[in-house]
Write a protein that holds these residues in place. Sequence first.
Motif, PDB file in Angstrom:
ATOM      1  N   ASP A   1       0.717  -1.016  -0.073  1.00 47.68           N
ATOM      2  CA  ASP A   1       0.106   0.122  -0.175  1.00 47.68           C
ATOM      3  C   ASP A   1       0.838   1.295  -0.140  1.00 47.68           C
ATOM      4  N   ALA A   2       1.933   1.265   0.538  1.00 45.70           N
ATOM      5  CA  ALA A   2       3.105   2.349   0.773  1.00 45.70           C
ATOM      6  C   ALA A   2       3.980   2.467  -0.453  1.00 45.70           C
ATOM      7  N   THR A   3       4.074   1.279  -1.158  1.00 50.46           N
ATOM      8  CA  THR A   3       5.092   1.057  -2.167  1.00 50.46           C
ATOM      9  C   THR A   3       4.953   2.172  -3.414  1.00 50.46           C
ATOM     10  N   PRO A   4       3.552   2.498  -3.839  1.00 51.83           N
ATOM     11  CA  PRO A   4       3.546   3.540  -4.904  1.00 51.83           C
ATOM     12  C   PRO A   4       4.210   5.280  -4.280  1.00 51.83           C
ATOM     13  N   ALA A   5       3.846   5.251  -3.324  1.00 52.64           N
ATOM     14  CA  ALA A   5       4.528   6.796  -2.575  1.00 52.64           C
ATOM     15  C   ALA A   5       6.032   6.545  -2.630  1.00 52.64           C
ATOM     16  N   ALA A   6       6.665   5.471  -2.325  1.00 50.51           N
ATOM     17  CA  ALA A   6       8.006   5.147  -2.142  1.00 50.51           C
ATOM     18  C   ALA A   6       8.627   4.945  -3.555  1.00 50.51           C
ATOM     19  N   LEU A   7       7.817   4.974  -4.593  1.00 52.43           N
ATOM     20  CA  LEU A   7       8.382   4.911  -5.963  1.00 52.43           C
ATOM     21  C   LEU A   7       8.172   6.416  -6.671  1.00 52.43           C
ATOM     22  N   ASP A   8       7.458   7.167  -6.182  1.00 51.12           N
ATOM     23  CA  ASP A   8       7.245   8.438  -6.584  1.00 51.12           C
ATOM     24  C   ASP A   8       8.076   9.494  -6.175  1.00 51.12           C
ATOM     25  N   VAL A   9       9.331   9.350  -7.081  1.00 53.31           N
ATOM     26  CA  VAL A   9      10.570  10.229  -6.608  1.00 53.31           C
ATOM     27  C   VAL A   9      10.688  11.369  -7.469  1.00 53.31           C
ATOM     28  N   PHE A  10       9.957  11.433  -8.219  1.00 53.32           N
ATOM     29  CA  PHE A  10      10.161  12.668  -9.476  1.00 53.32           C
ATOM     30  C   PHE A  10      10.025  13.846  -9.044  1.00 53.32           C
ATOM     31  N   ASP A  11       9.380  14.130  -7.983  1.00 51.20           N
ATOM     32  CA  ASP A  11       9.283  15.782  -7.689  1.00 51.20           C
ATOM     33  C   ASP A  11      10.468  16.329  -6.642  1.00 51.20           C
ATOM     34  N   HIS A  12      11.176  15.061  -6.400  1.00 55.64           N
ATOM     35  CA  HIS A  12      12.318  15.334  -5.152  1.00 55.64           C
ATOM     36  C   HIS A  12      12.142  15.995  -4.113  1.00 55.64           C
ATOM     37  N   ASP A  13      10.835  15.552  -3.627  1.00 55.62           N
ATOM     38  CA  ASP A  13      10.621  16.001  -2.179  1.00 55.62           C
ATOM     39  C   ASP A  13      10.692  14.865  -1.354  1.00 55.62           C
ATOM     40  N   ARG A  14      10.281  15.073   0.026  1.00 53.63           N
ATOM     41  CA  ARG A  14      10.516  14.158   1.084  1.00 53.63           C
ATOM     42  C   ARG A  14       9.561  13.011   0.993  1.00 53.63           C
TER      43      ARG A  14
END
Length: 218
Positions: A78-91
Amino acid sequence: MTTTNNPDLDPTDPYGVRCMLATGFAFYWEHRLTGDNTKRLSAAGCVENALHRWFMPAEWDNRISMERVNANLDAIMDATPAALDVFDHDRKPDLAWEDITVMCQPDCPDRHPVEHEPQPEWVNRMKPHLGRAMRHWWLMRLHERNHRYDPRFDRDNIILELNAAAQAAGRHMNPNPPDETIEAIIRDIPRFVDPKSTTVTWDRLLTDMGTNDTDKAA
């Protein structure tokens, strides 16, 4: 936290960790769609692989419990998509990954995913292919850097998976999209597969894929 200090684990370009998370996500959704428990076990193994890349071997016993990985796998995915969403370079991806590492520790209690509105079946059918597309994206980034394999092979695999994802939704896309289109799609995928995603993100990804059918699959 002691990590490997591997430059490939930069939060904006983490290669191996994100590659294994994406692979695990693909296996997990194959399990969800087919009921094949070996796919669930494979997903848990991918999470373990990602953790092994993050922590020093001396910390594995204290930081990684496969019992906890298996018990909390639904919440981890459930948390994995957020961990993969690295393209905005935020925390936000960093925080999601840190939460995943907590769920995998020996003393972590059972964690259940947040309740969300069920997503359409056509969205779920796309998820294994989109997970593998992300896997090959991170492999391509790695092979561009270490030159161990030809990154064009990874690019070909990305296109194969994106075309399979489109077919799973009853759509068609360009069988040989330009590089900028591939990157735009990869940027969309984490939000598309997020359990909180909506019609807005679904339509955006389909538009970037260049699908040309008028109706989604039922």
